[in-house]
Design a protein around this motif. Structure first.
Motif, PDB file in Angstrom:
ATOM      1  N   ALA A   1     -86.177  17.072  27.547  1.00  0.00           N
ATOM      2  CA  ALA A   1     -85.946  15.915  26.682  1.00  0.00           C
ATOM      3  C   ALA A   1     -84.466  15.675  26.471  1.00  0.00           C
ATOM      4  O   ALA A   1     -84.005  14.544  26.415  1.00  0.00           O
ATOM      5  CB  ALA A   1     -86.647  16.119  25.345  1.00  0.00           C
ATOM      6  N   ALA A   2     -83.706  16.784  26.361  1.00  0.00           N
ATOM      7  CA  ALA A   2     -82.281  16.633  26.113  1.00  0.00           C
ATOM      8  C   ALA A   2     -81.588  15.942  27.269  1.00  0.00           C
ATOM      9  O   ALA A   2     -80.624  15.213  27.091  1.00  0.00           O
ATOM     10  CB  ALA A   2     -81.657  18.015  25.872  1.00  0.00           C
ATOM     11  N   GLY A   3     -82.124  16.129  28.494  1.00  0.00           N
ATOM     12  CA  GLY A   3     -81.476  15.566  29.667  1.00  0.00           C
ATOM     13  C   GLY A   3     -81.555  14.058  29.764  1.00  0.00           C
ATOM     14  O   GLY A   3     -80.747  13.439  30.451  1.00  0.00           O
ATOM     15  N   ILE A   4     -82.533  13.430  29.101  1.00  0.00           N
ATOM     16  CA  ILE A   4     -82.668  11.981  29.246  1.00  0.00           C
ATOM     17  C   ILE A   4     -81.486  11.236  28.639  1.00  0.00           C
ATOM     18  O   ILE A   4     -81.243  10.081  28.970  1.00  0.00           O
ATOM     19  CB  ILE A   4     -83.984  11.482  28.588  1.00  0.00           C
ATOM     20  CG1 ILE A   4     -83.947  11.687  27.066  1.00  0.00           C
ATOM     21  CG2 ILE A   4     -85.189  12.159  29.211  1.00  0.00           C
ATOM     22  CD1 ILE A   4     -85.133  11.054  26.348  1.00  0.00           C
ATOM     23  N   TYR A   5     -80.718  11.906  27.773  1.00  0.00           N
ATOM     24  CA  TYR A   5     -79.591  11.231  27.136  1.00  0.00           C
ATOM     25  C   TYR A   5     -78.316  11.295  27.971  1.00  0.00           C
ATOM     26  O   TYR A   5     -77.274  10.785  27.565  1.00  0.00           O
ATOM     27  CB  TYR A   5     -79.345  11.823  25.748  1.00  0.00           C
ATOM     28  CG  TYR A   5     -80.466  11.478  24.801  1.00  0.00           C
ATOM     29  CD1 TYR A   5     -80.578  10.201  24.259  1.00  0.00           C
ATOM     30  CD2 TYR A   5     -81.454  12.410  24.510  1.00  0.00           C
ATOM     31  CE1 TYR A   5     -81.623   9.869  23.426  1.00  0.00           C
ATOM     32  CE2 TYR A   5     -82.511  12.090  23.679  1.00  0.00           C
ATOM     33  CZ  TYR A   5     -82.585  10.819  23.136  1.00  0.00           C
ATOM     34  OH  TYR A   5     -83.626  10.489  22.318  1.00  0.00           O
ATOM     35  N   ASP A   6     -78.401  11.952  29.109  1.00  0.00           N
ATOM     36  CA  ASP A   6     -77.262  11.996  30.026  1.00  0.00           C
ATOM     37  C   ASP A   6     -77.531  11.231  31.319  1.00  0.00           C
ATOM     38  O   ASP A   6     -76.610  10.780  31.983  1.00  0.00           O
ATOM     39  CB  ASP A   6     -76.927  13.454  30.382  1.00  0.00           C
ATOM     40  CG  ASP A   6     -76.401  14.217  29.184  1.00  0.00           C
ATOM     41  OD1 ASP A   6     -75.596  13.632  28.438  1.00  0.00           O
ATOM     42  OD2 ASP A   6     -76.795  15.379  28.982  1.00  0.00           O
ATOM     43  N   GLU A   7     -78.782  11.079  31.660  1.00  0.00           N
ATOM     44  CA  GLU A   7     -79.149  10.501  32.944  1.00  0.00           C
ATOM     45  C   GLU A   7     -78.767   9.028  33.027  1.00  0.00           C
ATOM     46  O   GLU A   7     -79.280   8.181  32.278  1.00  0.00           O
ATOM     47  CB  GLU A   7     -80.662  10.665  33.144  1.00  0.00           C
ATOM     48  CG  GLU A   7     -81.102  10.473  34.585  1.00  0.00           C
ATOM     49  CD  GLU A   7     -82.574  10.840  34.758  1.00  0.00           C
ATOM     50  OE1 GLU A   7     -83.308  10.012  35.294  1.00  0.00           O
ATOM     51  OE2 GLU A   7     -82.960  11.947  34.307  1.00  0.00           O
TER      52      GLU A   7
ATOM     53  N   LEU B   1     -76.147   7.633  32.026  1.00  0.00           N
ATOM     54  CA  LEU B   1     -75.402   7.147  30.865  1.00  0.00           C
ATOM     55  C   LEU B   1     -73.998   7.750  30.859  1.00  0.00           C
ATOM     56  O   LEU B   1     -73.566   8.367  29.888  1.00  0.00           O
ATOM     57  CB  LEU B   1     -76.144   7.496  29.568  1.00  0.00           C
ATOM     58  CG  LEU B   1     -77.582   6.979  29.457  1.00  0.00           C
ATOM     59  CD1 LEU B   1     -78.210   7.441  28.153  1.00  0.00           C
ATOM     60  CD2 LEU B   1     -77.602   5.453  29.553  1.00  0.00           C
ATOM     61  N   GLY B   2     -73.279   7.576  31.946  1.00  0.00           N
ATOM     62  CA  GLY B   2     -71.948   8.169  32.072  1.00  0.00           C
ATOM     63  C   GLY B   2     -70.860   7.334  31.423  1.00  0.00           C
ATOM     64  O   GLY B   2     -71.078   6.226  30.930  1.00  0.00           O
ATOM     65  N   ARG B   3     -69.672   7.886  31.406  1.00  0.00           N
ATOM     66  CA  ARG B   3     -68.523   7.185  30.855  1.00  0.00           C
ATOM     67  C   ARG B   3     -68.045   6.102  31.816  1.00  0.00           C
ATOM     68  O   ARG B   3     -68.088   6.281  33.037  1.00  0.00           O
ATOM     69  CB  ARG B   3     -67.366   8.163  30.622  1.00  0.00           C
ATOM     70  CG  ARG B   3     -67.685   9.290  29.663  1.00  0.00           C
ATOM     71  CD  ARG B   3     -66.491  10.244  29.576  1.00  0.00           C
ATOM     72  NE  ARG B   3     -66.798  11.392  28.731  1.00  0.00           N
ATOM     73  CZ  ARG B   3     -65.941  12.383  28.492  1.00  0.00           C
ATOM     74  NH1 ARG B   3     -64.739  12.358  29.049  1.00  0.00           N
ATOM     75  NH2 ARG B   3     -66.289  13.385  27.713  1.00  0.00           N
ATOM     76  N   ASN B   4     -67.601   5.010  31.250  1.00  0.00           N
ATOM     77  CA  ASN B   4     -66.930   3.989  32.054  1.00  0.00           C
ATOM     78  C   ASN B   4     -65.941   3.274  31.140  1.00  0.00           C
ATOM     79  O   ASN B   4     -65.947   3.483  29.915  1.00  0.00           O
ATOM     80  CB  ASN B   4     -67.936   3.042  32.712  1.00  0.00           C
ATOM     81  CG  ASN B   4     -68.648   2.153  31.717  1.00  0.00           C
ATOM     82  OD1 ASN B   4     -68.014   1.340  31.031  1.00  0.00           O
ATOM     83  ND2 ASN B   4     -69.965   2.294  31.629  1.00  0.00           N
ATOM     84  N   PRO B   5     -65.066   2.444  31.661  1.00  0.00           N
ATOM     85  CA  PRO B   5     -64.033   1.805  30.824  1.00  0.00           C
ATOM     86  C   PRO B   5     -64.581   1.005  29.650  1.00  0.00           C
ATOM     87  O   PRO B   5     -63.860   0.756  28.684  1.00  0.00           O
ATOM     88  CB  PRO B   5     -63.287   0.909  31.814  1.00  0.00           C
ATOM     89  CG  PRO B   5     -63.468   1.580  33.135  1.00  0.00           C
ATOM     90  CD  PRO B   5     -64.863   2.142  33.099  1.00  0.00           C
ATOM     91  N   ALA B   6     -65.835   0.607  29.723  1.00  0.00           N
ATOM     92  CA  ALA B   6     -66.403  -0.178  28.625  1.00  0.00           C
ATOM     93  C   ALA B   6     -66.726   0.673  27.405  1.00  0.00           C
ATOM     94  O   ALA B   6     -66.720   0.180  26.277  1.00  0.00           O
ATOM     95  CB  ALA B   6     -67.672  -0.895  29.103  1.00  0.00           C
TER      96      ALA B   6
END
Length: 557
Positions: A12-18, A20-25
């Motif tokens: 479950a914890a992994g769904i918040y990273d999948e 959803l990476g960093r970008n300039p926005a």
């Protein structure tokens, strides 16, 4: 938790990273540079800088900072290059705090009281590329440049508000360029650069170097940005504060207040020399709401001749660090219209990172109990993650009993990157995941820390530890004492005994015996100084007492 539930929780914890990476926005490096841009766009006509008769709006301040950045870029200055400044509390110093990092360069502010040899060491160690020099300091800078190996571009700053009756005359020009001409060669619309990473260096500040060459403390953009927010909170700065520059901006980048004022679009009131009349005039004429300084600045204010004082209606917030303010000084400041907040920190923590958070219920305490609360250093800044007292050998926390002495340690984003080109010292200072302050203190049951001494300042007499701060606090309670310091004097029988150096208030007298009798009423017998010397006490340019010089003096008494 059983294995099934543990596995489900992990998935479950992994769904918040999948995806959803960093970008300039959604991710930009933290930096205080954006505070000035926002202030200039939101409050372009608000006064940002006051210096003598001159005033700069936020529009002008931002434009001039970009012009400096543009001019530096035109000389090839870029990421990681060192721009050194030898400047007083003037607009040029404020512009450097923004203009230099706008091209990803690093600002190195020299202590204006240093001698040529130490300046030369710093220029070489920092590999200075550009040097901006106020003409007040051109004499010592010429000597330093003759001693240094580096050959930076030297720019003279000729302060247009330099008073005709200045106590120090302007020196000759030593540079190849004039600051104002250099600035006007730049573009006010210059597209400045964000740092590549918030961990990138923004400034370099050297420690005092009392036991050898000074160490270069490196600050990063992240720490400076967070410190600016913390200063705003802990100094109680509402919209458009008016800040008087009594604290030298070269000292820990003015505790990061050059960047802080932009958060609430406040006004910087520049002050070249700390004099009572000039401070009172600024407070009364400009509606000063905040200032910072060492206890000597408070003494200058409350002991000023009546002719130098001015009435003012506002309560002025005075943030002080160094030794705890004596009870008499606190009372005098309150009577004069100042609200004193006691802070504590080091160069390695971007200036003060601990605040004595005052609680309303303490106002009902009697004067002695209130003073005891005021004397404590306090609790961590909002931007500091951890503050504790530990045994430095075992790295275990001391009991929170207000009695057990250990070393005060810090952890968080407003702790330095480290010492420039000095990995062993960096590793030693940050060993065990905590910054080792070298200060000895106790933790009270309510979580407030209180300093007892610098580790090198503790006096060990006949096996008993004597806190020089405790003895000094007793001395300050004598009505004739204006300033004092206690250090260890070598003693054949006891190893060390305390010796007190005392400056008396103007017009007051006291004998050595009177001082000693006074101390005996407040201290255990073994803590009472064995000798009192009436003498001018050596201080740094920031008002800190130079105990290393007093220790040398004590060896000869």
């Amino acid at each position: 938790m059983d294995a099934t539930h543990a596995g489900t929780a992990g998935a479950a914890a992994g769904i918040y990273d999948e995806g959803l990476g960093r970008n300039p926005a959604n991710h930009q490096p933290l930096t205080p540079l954006t505070y000035l841009e926002r202030a200039a766009r939101t409050f372009p006509d608000q006064v940002a800088v006051i210096h003598g008769e001159a005033k700069l709006t936020y529009r002008s301040f931002y434009d001039r900072s970009r012009m400096l950045a543009s001019a530096l870029a035109g000389k090839g200055i870029g990421k990681g290059d060192t721009v050194t400044v030898m400047l007083s509390n003037t607009p040029a110093m404020l512009e450097a705090h923004f203009g230099v990092p706008m091209v990803k360069a690093v600002l190195h502010s020299l202590n204006t009281r240093l001698d040529a040899a130490i300046i030369a060491f710093q220029l070489d160690h920092a590999e200075t590329k550009v040097l901006i020099v106020d003409r007040e300091f051109s004499g010592v800078m010429r000597q330093a440049l003759e001693l240094a190996t580096v050959r930076p571009l030297v720019i003279d700053y000729d302060d247009p508000e330099y008073p005709a009756d200045a106590p120090y005359p302007k020196g000759e020009r030593i540079g190849t360029l004039d600051y104002e001409a250099f600035l006007t060669s730049g573009d006010p619309a210059f597209e400045w650069s964000m740092p590549d990473d918030e961990w990138d260096a923004i400034s370099l500040n050297y420690t005092s170097g009392t036991t050898g060459n000074p160490k270069g403390v490196v600050y990063h953009h992240r720490g400076a940005a967070l410190m600016a927010y913390s200063n705003t909170i802990h100094a109680g700065m509402g919209r458009h504060p008016v800040y008087l520059w009594t604290l030298p901006m070269f000292h820990c980048n003015g505790w990061c207040f050059p960047w802080t004022l932009a958060v609430q679009a406040g006004a910087h009131v520049c002050l070249r020399w700390v004099r009572a009349k000039a401070m009172y005039d600024a407070i009364a004429d400009h509606g000063v709401t905040h200032l910072c300084g060492a206890p000597i600045v408070m003494s200058t204010l409350i002991n000023a001749p009546e002719a130098d004082k001015r009435a003012f209606s506002q309560t002025v917030c005075f943030n002080t660090a160094a030794a705890p303010p004596p009870e008499a000084v606190l009372a005098g400041m309150a009577d004069a219209g100042f609200m004193v907040t006691h802070l504590y920190g080091l160069t390695e923590t971007y200036g003060p990172a601990v605040v004595n958070e005052w609680k309303g219920e303490w106002d009902a305490l009697d004067r002695g109990a209130r003073s005891a609360k005021k004397a404590r250093q306090g609790v961590r800044y909002a931007a500091l993650d951890g503050l504790t007292v530990m045994d430095p050998e075992t790295m275990t926390r001391t009991p929170a009993d207000g009695e057990t002495i250990g070393e005060v340690m810090f952890r968080g984003n407003i702790v330095m990157k480290g010492y420039l080109k000095n990995r062993p010292a960096t590793e030693e200072a940050l060993a065990g995941g905590w910054f080792h302050s070298g200060d000895l203190g106790v933790m009270h049951p309510d979580g407030y820390i209180q300093l007892k001494d610098r580790s090198k300042d503790i006096i060990i007499s006949g096996g008993e530890n004597i806190s020089s701060i405790e003895v000094e606090d007793a001395l300050y309670k004598h009505p004739a004492v204006a300033s004092c310091a206690v250090v260890a004097k070598p003693d054949e029988k006891w190893g060390e005994t305390p010796i007190a150096y005392v400056e008396l208030k103007p017009g007051r007298t006291a004998t050595e015996e009177e001082i000693l009798v006074h101390c005996r009423t407040l201290l255990a017998r073994f803590k009472v100084p064995r000798q009192v010397v009436f003498s001018e006490i050596p201080k740094t340019s920031t008002g800190k007492i130079q105990k290393f010089r007093l220790r040398d003096m004590a060896k000869g008494t």
